[in-house]
Scaffold this motif. Structure first.
Motif, PDB file in Angstrom:
ATOM      1  N   SER A   4       0.962  -1.195   0.095  1.00 33.36           N
ATOM      2  CA  SER A   4       0.051   0.133   0.111  1.00 33.36           C
ATOM      3  C   SER A   4       1.004   1.062   0.011  1.00 33.36           C
ATOM      4  O   SER A   4       0.725   2.424  -0.637  1.00 33.36           O
ATOM      5  N   SER A   5       1.832   1.137   0.641  1.00 31.36           N
ATOM      6  CA  SER A   5       2.845   2.366   0.719  1.00 31.36           C
ATOM      7  C   SER A   5       4.049   1.940   0.990  1.00 31.36           C
ATOM      8  O   SER A   5       4.582   0.922   1.816  1.00 31.36           O
ATOM      9  N   ALA A   6       5.273   2.390   0.603  1.00 26.35           N
ATOM     10  CA  ALA A   6       6.741   2.123   0.690  1.00 26.35           C
ATOM     11  C   ALA A   6       7.386   3.220   1.482  1.00 26.35           C
ATOM     12  O   ALA A   6       7.235   4.573   1.173  1.00 26.35           O
ATOM     13  N   GLU A   7       8.379   2.897   2.386  1.00 26.43           N
ATOM     14  CA  GLU A   7       9.052   3.761   3.093  1.00 26.43           C
ATOM     15  C   GLU A   7      10.671   3.575   2.560  1.00 26.43           C
ATOM     16  O   GLU A   7      10.906   2.441   2.381  1.00 26.43           O
ATOM     17  N   GLY A   8      11.665   4.394   2.369  1.00 26.04           N
ATOM     18  CA  GLY A   8      12.811   4.270   1.987  1.00 26.04           C
ATOM     19  C   GLY A   8      13.629   5.077   3.071  1.00 26.04           C
ATOM     20  O   GLY A   8      13.300   5.865   4.050  1.00 26.04           O
ATOM     21  N   ILE A  79      14.200  -0.325   0.849  1.00 32.57           N
ATOM     22  CA  ILE A  79      12.934   0.108   0.918  1.00 32.57           C
ATOM     23  C   ILE A  79      11.939  -0.904   1.706  1.00 32.57           C
ATOM     24  O   ILE A  79      12.291  -2.078   1.758  1.00 32.57           O
ATOM     25  N   LEU A  80      11.204  -0.400   2.419  1.00 34.46           N
ATOM     26  CA  LEU A  80      10.439  -1.001   3.616  1.00 34.46           C
ATOM     27  C   LEU A  80       8.825  -1.151   3.326  1.00 34.46           C
ATOM     28  O   LEU A  80       8.530   0.021   2.798  1.00 34.46           O
ATOM     29  N   ASP A  81       8.179  -2.227   3.549  1.00 34.19           N
ATOM     30  CA  ASP A  81       6.827  -1.893   3.604  1.00 34.19           C
ATOM     31  C   ASP A  81       6.558  -1.109   4.778  1.00 34.19           C
ATOM     32  O   ASP A  81       6.836  -1.499   5.872  1.00 34.19           O
ATOM     33  N   ALA A  82       5.545  -0.019   4.629  1.00 35.81           N
ATOM     34  CA  ALA A  82       4.987   1.158   5.674  1.00 35.81           C
ATOM     35  C   ALA A  82       4.253   0.287   6.751  1.00 35.81           C
ATOM     36  O   ALA A  82       4.321   0.588   7.911  1.00 35.81           O
TER      37      ALA A  82
END
Length: 135
Positions: A4-8, A79-82
């Motif tokens: 749904s959203s990614a965090e870097g 990159i992580l799954d939020a």
């Protein structure tokens, strides 16, 4: 797997730093594409918002966005799954471009490749997996 959203995050030399903007902090990643095939290194293309807080400042360096000149070739990035904080990608930046986008303004486009390419290019043929100390 849908994300749904990614965090870097990028490695600044001593710690992982979030790729965020604003207060409260929100992910600056607006586009994330990952390609992963069997027996090939995974690649990722990121688009990051890079709007300046002071775009009409008198000097060009003060008008730069928060990520101008931050990303360099071979800088570690992940990159992580939020939602789950699972690591989706971990590798090195291979290309950076700072460009103008009609929808977002100034953006940074990153390309990165994971470390599988290192394994492909390193041979272990005729190399022992351990050393025996006979002393």
């Amino acid at each position: 797997m849908a994300v749904s959203s990614a965090e870097g995050q990028y490695w600044n030399g001593s710690a992982w730093t979030d790729i965020t903007v604003g207060s409260p902090a929100a992910s600056a990643i607006v586009a994330f594409e990952m390609e992963h095939q069997i027996s090939a290194p995974a690649t990722v293309a990121l688009t990051i918002i890079n709007r300046s807080a002071t775009p009409y400042d008198g000097t060009a360096s003060n008008a730069d966005g928060p990520f101008s000149s931050v990303f360099t070739p071979f800088m570690p990035i992940r990159i992580l799954d939020a939602d789950t904080q699972s690591i989706l990608f971990y590798g090195l930046i291979t290309d950076t471009q700072e460009v103008y986008d009609n929808q977002y303004g100034m953006i940074v486009k990153l390309k990165a490749t994971d470390h599988l390419i290192e394994l492909r290019d390193t041979t272990s043929k005729a190399k022992p997996s351990y050393k025996i100390n006979t002393a």
